[in-house]
Enzyme design. Sequence first.
Site, PDB file in Angstrom:
ATOM      1  N   HIS C 150     -60.770  32.097  22.018  1.00 39.19           N
ATOM      2  CA  HIS C 150     -59.324  31.984  21.817  1.00 39.19           C
ATOM      3  C   HIS C 150     -58.623  32.601  23.019  1.00 39.19           C
ATOM      4  O   HIS C 150     -59.257  33.238  23.863  1.00 39.19           O
ATOM      5  CB  HIS C 150     -58.887  32.727  20.538  1.00 39.19           C
ATOM      6  CG  HIS C 150     -59.047  34.209  20.629  1.00 39.19           C
ATOM      7  ND1 HIS C 150     -60.212  34.860  20.233  1.00 39.19           N
ATOM      8  CD2 HIS C 150     -58.220  35.197  21.095  1.00 39.19           C
ATOM      9  CE1 HIS C 150     -60.079  36.159  20.444  1.00 39.19           C
ATOM     10  NE2 HIS C 150     -58.888  36.401  20.970  1.00 39.19           N
ATOM     11  N   HIS C 201     -58.565  33.092  14.427  1.00 35.84           N
ATOM     12  CA  HIS C 201     -57.561  32.601  15.376  1.00 35.84           C
ATOM     13  C   HIS C 201     -58.190  31.716  16.444  1.00 35.84           C
ATOM     14  O   HIS C 201     -59.271  31.998  16.954  1.00 35.84           O
ATOM     15  CB  HIS C 201     -56.763  33.733  16.039  1.00 35.84           C
ATOM     16  CG  HIS C 201     -57.556  34.807  16.693  1.00 35.84           C
ATOM     17  ND1 HIS C 201     -58.892  35.032  16.484  1.00 35.84           N
ATOM     18  CD2 HIS C 201     -57.175  35.759  17.586  1.00 35.84           C
ATOM     19  CE1 HIS C 201     -59.292  36.065  17.199  1.00 35.84           C
ATOM     20  NE2 HIS C 201     -58.289  36.521  17.882  1.00 35.84           N
ATOM     21  N   HIS C 215     -54.854  37.722  27.455  1.00 39.35           N
ATOM     22  CA  HIS C 215     -56.299  37.692  27.654  1.00 39.35           C
ATOM     23  C   HIS C 215     -56.850  36.400  27.079  1.00 39.35           C
ATOM     24  O   HIS C 215     -56.184  35.721  26.299  1.00 39.35           O
ATOM     25  CB  HIS C 215     -56.973  38.891  26.968  1.00 39.35           C
ATOM     26  CG  HIS C 215     -56.982  38.810  25.470  1.00 39.35           C
ATOM     27  ND1 HIS C 215     -56.000  39.374  24.679  1.00 39.35           N
ATOM     28  CD2 HIS C 215     -57.835  38.210  24.596  1.00 39.35           C
ATOM     29  CE1 HIS C 215     -56.262  39.146  23.406  1.00 39.35           C
ATOM     30  NE2 HIS C 215     -57.355  38.438  23.325  1.00 39.35           N
ATOM     31  N   HIS C 247     -60.558  45.711  15.391  1.00 39.35           N
ATOM     32  CA  HIS C 247     -59.195  45.253  15.160  1.00 39.35           C
ATOM     33  C   HIS C 247     -58.875  45.327  13.679  1.00 39.35           C
ATOM     34  O   HIS C 247     -59.713  44.933  12.849  1.00 39.35           O
ATOM     35  CB  HIS C 247     -59.034  43.780  15.560  1.00 39.35           C
ATOM     36  CG  HIS C 247     -58.920  43.527  17.023  1.00 39.35           C
ATOM     37  ND1 HIS C 247     -58.040  44.193  17.829  1.00 39.35           N
ATOM     38  CD2 HIS C 247     -59.549  42.641  17.823  1.00 39.35           C
ATOM     39  CE1 HIS C 247     -58.140  43.734  19.063  1.00 39.35           C
ATOM     40  NE2 HIS C 247     -59.058  42.809  19.096  1.00 39.35           N
ATOM     41  N   TYR C 256     -61.894  45.192  25.440  1.00 40.53           N
ATOM     42  CA  TYR C 256     -61.008  44.603  26.452  1.00 40.53           C
ATOM     43  C   TYR C 256     -61.426  45.119  27.815  1.00 40.53           C
ATOM     44  O   TYR C 256     -61.679  46.325  27.975  1.00 40.53           O
ATOM     45  CB  TYR C 256     -59.545  44.952  26.197  1.00 40.53           C
ATOM     46  CG  TYR C 256     -58.962  44.223  25.025  1.00 40.53           C
ATOM     47  CD1 TYR C 256     -58.765  42.847  25.056  1.00 40.53           C
ATOM     48  CD2 TYR C 256     -58.607  44.908  23.866  1.00 40.53           C
ATOM     49  CE1 TYR C 256     -58.233  42.172  23.965  1.00 40.53           C
ATOM     50  CE2 TYR C 256     -58.079  44.233  22.777  1.00 40.53           C
ATOM     51  CZ  TYR C 256     -57.891  42.875  22.827  1.00 40.53           C
ATOM     52  OH  TYR C 256     -57.368  42.215  21.749  1.00 40.53           O
ATOM     53  N   GLU C 266     -61.694  39.546  26.787  1.00 37.75           N
ATOM     54  CA  GLU C 266     -62.108  40.219  25.562  1.00 37.75           C
ATOM     55  C   GLU C 266     -63.480  39.692  25.164  1.00 37.75           C
ATOM     56  O   GLU C 266     -63.781  38.520  25.393  1.00 37.75           O
ATOM     57  CB  GLU C 266     -61.108  39.909  24.428  1.00 37.75           C
ATOM     58  CG  GLU C 266     -61.433  40.638  23.121  1.00 37.75           C
ATOM     59  CD  GLU C 266     -60.520  40.255  21.941  1.00 37.75           C
ATOM     60  OE1 GLU C 266     -59.860  39.195  22.010  1.00 37.75           O
ATOM     61  OE2 GLU C 266     -60.494  40.999  20.949  1.00 37.75           O
TER      62      GLU C 266
END
Lengths: 314, 314, 314, 314
Positions: C150, C201, C215, C247, C256, C266
């Site tokens: 993503h 996502h 990112h 997260h 990151y 990431e």
Amino acid sequence: MGIMRLGHVDINVLNIEESRTYYEEIMGLTVTREDKDGTLYLKCWDEWDKYSLVLRPSEEATFNKIAYKVKNDSDLDDLKIKVENYGIETKFLEAGVVTDCGRVLSFTLPSGHSFQLYAQKEFIGKDTGDTNPAPWPFKGKGIKAHWIDHALLMCQGPEAVMEVTKFFIDIFDFTLTEQVTVGPDGCLQAATWLTCSSTPHDIAFVAGEEVGMHHFAFFLDGWNDILRAADVMAMHNVKIDVTPQRHGITRGETIYFFDPSGHRLETFAGLGYLAQPDMPVITWTEDELWRGIFYHTGIENGAFTTAYTLHAYK
Amino acid sequence: MGIMRLGHVDINVLNIEESRTYYEEIMGLTVTREDKDGTLYLKCWDEWDKYSLVLRPSEEATFNKIAYKVKNDSDLDDLKIKVENYGIETKFLEAGVVTDCGRVLSFTLPSGHSFQLYAQKEFIGKDTGDTNPAPWPFKGKGIKAHWIDHALLMCQGPEAVMEVTKFFIDIFDFTLTEQVTVGPDGCLQAATWLTCSSTPHDIAFVAGEEVGMHHFAFFLDGWNDILRAADVMAMHNVKIDVTPQRHGITRGETIYFFDPSGHRLETFAGLGYLAQPDMPVITWTEDELWRGIFYHTGIENGAFTTAYTLHAYK
Amino acid sequence: MGIMRLGHVDINVLNIEESRTYYEEIMGLTVTREDKDGTLYLKCWDEWDKYSLVLRPSEEATFNKIAYKVKNDSDLDDLKIKVENYGIETKFLEAGVVTDCGRVLSFTLPSGHSFQLYAQKEFIGKDTGDTNPAPWPFKGKGIKAHWIDHALLMCQGPEAVMEVTKFFIDIFDFTLTEQVTVGPDGCLQAATWLTCSSTPHDIAFVAGEEVGMHHFAFFLDGWNDILRAADVMAMHNVKIDVTPQRHGITRGETIYFFDPSGHRLETFAGLGYLAQPDMPVITWTEDELWRGIFYHTGIENGAFTTAYTLHAYK
Amino acid sequence: MGIMRLGHVDINVLNIEESRTYYEEIMGLTVTREDKDGTLYLKCWDEWDKYSLVLRPSEEATFNKIAYKVKNDSDLDDLKIKVENYGIETKFLEAGVVTDCGRVLSFTLPSGHSFQLYAQKEFIGKDTGDTNPAPWPFKGKGIKAHWIDHALLMCQGPEAVMEVTKFFIDIFDFTLTEQVTVGPDGCLQAATWLTCSSTPHDIAFVAGEEVGMHHFAFFLDGWNDILRAADVMAMHNVKIDVTPQRHGITRGETIYFFDPSGHRLETFAGLGYLAQPDMPVITWTEDELWRGIFYHTGIENGAFTTAYTLHAYK
């Protein structure tokens, strides 16, 4: 202070080149010496002494001997007296007789296994060095075994297990961490786990029909390394006897599998617990014996009791 | 045979009830004794002695003392002589003076820390028992810490670190596993890690401004338990100083965080490596000091050098 | 059926050879095509289309465009109508204009980002093949990233986030899985996470000062791969911005870090949860915003809000 | 756009109270409704609809039906037409006929399994809520299964597998991700895996003697949850058929075990890979069939082909 750890396992293998490829490419060891007769000496990346495994070309896949390292050279003199007082003959091999080692105290355990003690072996160092080291070698191969961790020796019957266990406690100051008890009132030890460190076992004994070696084990960090190791084995058609399991005994995470000659190996992962001289001995009763060995099912599995390596006698 | 392991840490806390809840519900310890003055004694599920942590209600969050357990009562007599020969005064506290312990040898380390040795403490046993035990307690709480693993004591400057390190090696027969060297030609030890077992450290020392305790650590199995522990901390608004990290030093997996009084704690996971007396000492040079501490970034992080617990002097 | 997944990210890099080494040796991608102007096309081992990353040699480290793949060629016609009805100009690029792709529908998102849709790209296949495949490639390199998972695009203010979010929902039939709400009564979306699959996502938007890319992310299996990835990064002196974290948003496990040009990357691990059109939207309120981003501390960390990649406009 | 996911599995169990305890205390589900006839409805913590499992007290442990949820109510009308055009009779059950659901489209799959589609079920929400949620419920029980992930239905012979597979592709727009091919030139599908999401399978079919259910599966995050789950099962004497394994097919990490009535269950962990309509179908050939199922050994194991749940016909 006596015995520190397992120093090396010395075995005979059927096809030395196949074995070399297997232990280097799949297990991740490095050949550090090769003799004219084809004997290979190998070390794991996290070991500093020159070798922990000796593979001798042979027509039979047998166990020769196991050697443990002591802290000080003078410990060998002390232990010679203790062993002989126990009633076992010993002899000193001069430095160099055992390859790249100092003098070696050699004798036969009460269980019938050839056993050696030494205080000095040629030094190579870890693959990651000793200055600002990486936690693991980026270019390591295959399973990247850390070190040879322990061996499980097979003895002829519970009495032999009990005698050699007492020997390790009394003469070598090992600590009994766990035991499987059988017979009336659990009066017999069918298997024992003993440590000279703070890991759950540095050697173990199990009752069987013959004198031999059930397996020796390579250390891995944890359960994820076990999955990765099993994947690597499958990719290389390694014969796996027992797929990833939890041991009840030692709490270890494990795979049992075979080398190309049929020697049973283990990848053992996890600290398990902090073994200490005053930790209560853990007992597995006869009815929960298999829960102790294979915690998840609690039942016999694989060729665990039937496949092992015979002792090579001359 | 000398010292076996860290026995207990004795600290002062600001709010005893808040501390009880914290150590029981979040860290997973159990209160095994409570004194009239409010002092709490706690043990982890994987420990067998009555307590490994003493929390005393106080108006200041300070360090009282740390105690290590020796194998035999007679070791105390031997160590008394060695310590006194080194030039340190000692005294024996009679059985019962230190709660639920046998006689205790008490003295001050060269670094200025109150230190105690004992051979006997009341026995309770692991939460999982010693017959056919489960690998972990199904009803365990929170982070389910296994045991108190080690402490990092803060000393006044590198010279103090070097002196107490030499003391632990010479008098207690500890092994130096790792060191951070600083100064011209790396002539000073800014921090040292020492073991009396086969884990990477049973005690460690770091140079700072004051005499105190940087942290003490709870053992967890591995990296996944570290994630779970950090999740549990977050769910309970625990102040985390350093989120899940790899140590270069010891290879351990870690979280640094604070208890309600502001004592820094660590969850330390992984065996790291098999520490042995003959393993080459690992040296971290001044330029790679932070790589040693926080391997991933190699840079200072959190309040690592500024937050610690002062020694309570009377 | 519309959009299936992120197809490729197209960025400018400062040193193409340094980038090649970085993405091949550390991230584990393979260069599958190299143009005369130095442009590199790379794919991950678990992807089957020819490339998912385009690196163009440049004097600035900027973002060019992002492309998503649709299921059927006819979807492009349907989407062209929907996008134009929304009021956005589009144009079709003929097959081959975008390297090794069929015709491409090209337009600018309401947020100002160059965006492309295509239905066909040259096929190469996974490194593990499609007949009796191994679960991962034994000879994979470095971090062995599975696929580009993503991107998080930066928009100018919450209004831009809200508009582009609505666009993805209405025009592309994406599902809003999570949002950070700010302002009076949480009336503004400061960040949104949207999916066209059942992962949490496939694209995300965050409010900032400029139009750019925060990112893009490589997928890893889980928390242990995150540790291994961070170790590999450290061994290669990769600049890590945020060390291994949970997260709150997406439940993902993350690192990151930066590529040699300063693009933030990431590694994202874990399924998180099964995203579904009827799953209640998860809302992170302004006071818990940082808990959402860095679950363990709940506080801002690294250069998360200040470092990102600007959009390259011609 | 049609079918979203497995909605619920409806089975008969022998001892409803034993089943309640098992699914609540060990698997970690919650009973959300209980009917007067003893029927229990349960949900997992990570599901939002009222139930995903229906347990009906019975004298036989059989499979009643499986239901999938569609996105929009109007999808039911569209699918009714498609199914009937295929030649299968359907009927609509009014809202409420299937407990706490809207209207239900009911019919029999070409494989002979009772199948239902619905668009609406009473909503409860995840145990972690939808505002600033924790990544997992601190007070969760036992294995803490996330959701019911998929089912493997047994069909009478490869022809039945092939027919129902074609039906799911043509009528339901599922994607075939993997297949086991047997027979001359691999002309028959002995087993198929199909997805309507981006996970490797939402349903699967295998050829056998009878119409029934081989197993249904609960989702776990990863390999460490698999170990923990197996430990929890062992602590509760759950009968484990296949201990922690890697699937070649789907790459999933798995345990097979039985509920108190003898229904085979699975804990399935890992995303495996990102399933997509254009991903090449993965084929397992007859000689590597068992490598596909149990990747590590590549050989048959447990009661995998002989134990399953028969379909309950009236």
